[in-house]
Scaffold this active site. Structure first.
Site, PDB file in Angstrom:
ATOM      1  N   ASN A 126       3.295  73.697   7.403  1.00  0.00           N
ATOM      2  CA  ASN A 126       4.512  73.136   6.806  1.00  0.00           C
ATOM      3  C   ASN A 126       4.285  71.800   6.112  1.00  0.00           C
ATOM      4  O   ASN A 126       5.077  71.392   5.287  1.00  0.00           O
ATOM      5  CB  ASN A 126       5.614  73.004   7.865  1.00  0.00           C
ATOM      6  CG  ASN A 126       5.133  72.379   9.147  1.00  0.00           C
ATOM      7  OD1 ASN A 126       4.193  72.852   9.783  1.00  0.00           O
ATOM      8  ND2 ASN A 126       5.766  71.292   9.537  1.00  0.00           N
ATOM      9  N   GLN A 178       7.170  79.225   7.409  1.00  0.00           N
ATOM     10  CA  GLN A 178       7.066  78.741   6.029  1.00  0.00           C
ATOM     11  C   GLN A 178       6.692  79.854   5.044  1.00  0.00           C
ATOM     12  O   GLN A 178       6.815  79.662   3.838  1.00  0.00           O
ATOM     13  CB  GLN A 178       6.034  77.603   5.930  1.00  0.00           C
ATOM     14  CG  GLN A 178       6.450  76.329   6.643  1.00  0.00           C
ATOM     15  CD  GLN A 178       7.618  75.602   5.973  1.00  0.00           C
ATOM     16  OE1 GLN A 178       7.933  75.847   4.809  1.00  0.00           O
ATOM     17  NE2 GLN A 178       8.265  74.713   6.695  1.00  0.00           N
ATOM     18  N   SER A 198      12.499  81.730  10.683  1.00  0.00           N
ATOM     19  CA  SER A 198      13.688  80.885  10.733  1.00  0.00           C
ATOM     20  C   SER A 198      14.515  81.108   9.467  1.00  0.00           C
ATOM     21  O   SER A 198      13.953  81.226   8.379  1.00  0.00           O
ATOM     22  CB  SER A 198      13.249  79.418  10.818  1.00  0.00           C
ATOM     23  OG  SER A 198      14.374  78.587  10.892  1.00  0.00           O
ATOM     24  N   ALA A 199      15.851  81.148   9.631  1.00  0.00           N
ATOM     25  CA  ALA A 199      16.717  81.459   8.486  1.00  0.00           C
ATOM     26  C   ALA A 199      16.854  80.297   7.506  1.00  0.00           C
ATOM     27  O   ALA A 199      16.996  80.501   6.299  1.00  0.00           O
ATOM     28  CB  ALA A 199      18.114  81.866   8.986  1.00  0.00           C
ATOM     29  N   THR A 236      25.859  84.799  24.061  1.00  0.00           N
ATOM     30  CA  THR A 236      26.745  85.470  23.115  1.00  0.00           C
ATOM     31  C   THR A 236      26.145  85.413  21.716  1.00  0.00           C
ATOM     32  O   THR A 236      25.597  84.389  21.312  1.00  0.00           O
ATOM     33  CB  THR A 236      28.132  84.780  23.120  1.00  0.00           C
ATOM     34  OG1 THR A 236      28.610  84.776  24.456  1.00  0.00           O
ATOM     35  CG2 THR A 236      29.120  85.507  22.220  1.00  0.00           C
ATOM     36  N   CYS A 328      10.441  66.669  11.450  1.00  0.00           N
ATOM     37  CA  CYS A 328      10.595  66.628  12.905  1.00  0.00           C
ATOM     38  C   CYS A 328       9.924  65.379  13.454  1.00  0.00           C
ATOM     39  O   CYS A 328      10.249  64.910  14.527  1.00  0.00           O
ATOM     40  CB  CYS A 328       9.960  67.855  13.541  1.00  0.00           C
ATOM     41  SG  CYS A 328      10.322  69.353  12.635  1.00  0.00           S
TER      42      CYS A 328
HETATM   43  N1  PMP Z   1       7.651  76.017  12.652  1.00  0.00           N
HETATM   44  C1  PMP Z   1       7.418  75.556  11.414  1.00  0.00           C
HETATM   45  C2  PMP Z   1       6.114  75.865  10.747  1.00  0.00           C
HETATM   46  C3  PMP Z   1       8.395  74.808  10.751  1.00  0.00           C
HETATM   47  O1  PMP Z   1       8.160  74.358   9.511  1.00  0.00           O
HETATM   48  C4  PMP Z   1       9.614  74.528  11.406  1.00  0.00           C
HETATM   49  C5  PMP Z   1      10.675  73.702  10.730  1.00  0.00           C
HETATM   50  N2  PMP Z   1      10.226  72.389  10.420  1.00  0.00           N
HETATM   51  C6  PMP Z   1       9.804  75.038  12.696  1.00  0.00           C
HETATM   52  C7  PMP Z   1       8.799  75.772  13.285  1.00  0.00           C
HETATM   53  C8  PMP Z   1      11.089  74.799  13.433  1.00  0.00           C
HETATM   54  O2  PMP Z   1      12.104  75.606  12.889  1.00  0.00           O
HETATM   55  P1  PMP Z   1      13.591  75.578  13.406  1.00  0.00           P
HETATM   56  O3  PMP Z   1      14.245  74.422  12.743  1.00  0.00           O
HETATM   57  O4  PMP Z   1      14.191  76.891  12.960  1.00  0.00           O
HETATM   58  O5  PMP Z   1      13.559  75.467  14.896  1.00  0.00           O
END
Ligand code: PMP
Length: 388
Positions: A126, A178, A198-199, A236, A328
């Site tokens: 990423n 990614q 991930s959406a 849910t 993050c």
């Molecule tokens: N894995 C990777 C390679 C990512 O780029 C990200 C988002 N930065 C995540 C995991 C985490 O994704 P999510 O926000 O859906 O938890």
């Protein structure tokens, strides 16, 4: 194009998250009114909601070449990653130092010494966009060989150990967060046992993700307390979110977005890289632009004697949105763990900026960056020279 993004804003942080596609927003608004019922309920509104969830499941399965029953919906990639690692709690778990924190930290917390072993290697990073030849990793795992070759992992770490090791008899997980929509994915050809999605990286909502769990492999639910998802994930159903994920997948499939990324976005990315290298002294790329070595939408650059966070703030003041490493880790003053693992050079890691593109970006965005970036870097380099 998007109401949430100021018309004057140049958004180049798609790898952190992408704005909701207009058709996703509409689908979610409709769903809020029509599919409000608990999807596990036996009554008609419950069935109707469940039908929509199954539609998204089928779309994702079709998109990656899996069977619908191999898809488990989660709250996002972090949860999917946690669920795989926790399945192997107490086991040997091998990851690369380039993984997302939701892999690295979880593996550190829960790994032990039991067999079989879990290997977790992301397909595309990423921060730098660089791609691992995952199919080759799986092939070598079948032959009991370590992997020391592909671009992203070509460097050995401080102990001279290859960044990717695989051995026969383990299970393989890959974080494909990614890569979804950016390059074609054929999960059976890749041959992995688990994969994370991930959406919100494809124009869908935040808070929805999925895990591919190959038929027959071990799986322990992370969220216990309900029969949902064939007892693989309690709670849910997030019906509206999953419908939004489905609408984003429909867009990806209809537009064949990976082709657009390959041509149009790659041209923009490579164009910006070329201009930065020629117009800005002290710039160097942390992304390998060779075809196939990186995702077409990510460009990570370092600028000698200019600090990444300062560059980000100056660009922000000009309405240009970029990131330093992964969002993050924002607020974390430690240099990017990815660039440290790749280069071992704290200065390179501290002076890096990630530009990440989406399908809405245009050549005007590149021009806008290049109107201001050389001046910003020059100013920061001068301050740094005065100080040192
Ligand atoms: N894995 C990777 C390679 C990512 O780029 C990200 C988002 N930065 C995540 C995991 C985490 O994704 P999510 O926000 O859906 O938890």
């Amino acid at each position: 194009m998007y109401a949430i993004i100021n018309a004057k804003m140049t958004y180049l942080d798609y790898a952190a998250t992408s704005p909701l596609l207009p058709e996703v927003r509409e689908a979610m608004h409709r769903a809020e009114k029509r599919f409000f019922a608990n999807a596990s309920a036996l009554h008609t509104p419950g069935h109707l909601a469940m039908n929509e969830i199954e539609r998204t499941r089928e779309l994702l399965a079709k998109m990656i070449g899996a069977e619908p029953d191999e898809i488990v919906f989660t709250s996002g990639a972090s949860e999917s990653n946690n669920a795989v690692i926790r399945t192997f709690e107490g086991h040997q778990i091998e990851t690369s130092p380039l993984e997302h924190h939701s892999i690295i930290e979880t593996a550190r917390e829960y790994k032990g010494d039991k067999l079989p072993k879990l290997y977790s290697y992301m397909q595309a990073n990423n921060e730098t966009g660089e791609i691992l030849d995952l199919a080759e990793v799986v092939r070598r795992a079948a032959k009991d060989e370590s992997v020391d070759c592909p671009e992203m992992f070509d460097k050995k770490n401080d102990w001279g150990k290859p960044l990717v090791t695989v051995r026969k008899g383990g299970y393989i997980h890959s974080d494909l967060t990614q890569t979804l929509g950016k390059i074609p994915i054929d999960i059976k050809k890749l041959g992995v046992d688990y994969a994370t999605f991930s959406a919100h990286k494809i124009g869908g909502p935040v808070g929805v993700g999925a895990l591919y769990v190959r038929r027959g492999v071990p799986f322990k639910p992370l969220i216990i307390g309900g029969n949902q998802e064939n007892k693989r994930r309690g709670g849910t159903y997030n019906t509206v979110g999953i419908i939004g994920f489905g609408a984003a997948l429909e867009y990806v499939l209809r537009e064949k977005t990976w082709k657009k990324y390959d041509k149009e976005v790659r041209r923009l990315r490579d164009g910006l890289a070329k201009r930065i290298l020629t117009e800005i002294p002290g710039s160097s790329l942390n992304t390998n632009l060779t075809y196939g070595a990186s995702l077409p939408n990510i460009l990570n650059v370092s600028f000698r004697a200019a600090e990444g966070e300062s560059i980000q703030l100056y660009l922000d003041a000009e309405g240009i949105v970029v990131s330093t490493g992964s969002a993050c880790a924002a607020g974390d003053t430690k240099p990017s763990h990815v660039l440290m693992a790749k280069t071992g050079d704290a200065e390179v890691a501290h002076s890096s900026i990630r530009f990440s593109f989406g399908l809405e970006n245009t050549k005007e965005d590149i021009d806008k960056v290049m109107e201001v970036l050389p001046g910003i870097i020059n100013r920061l380099q001068q301050i740094s020279t005065i100080q040192s």
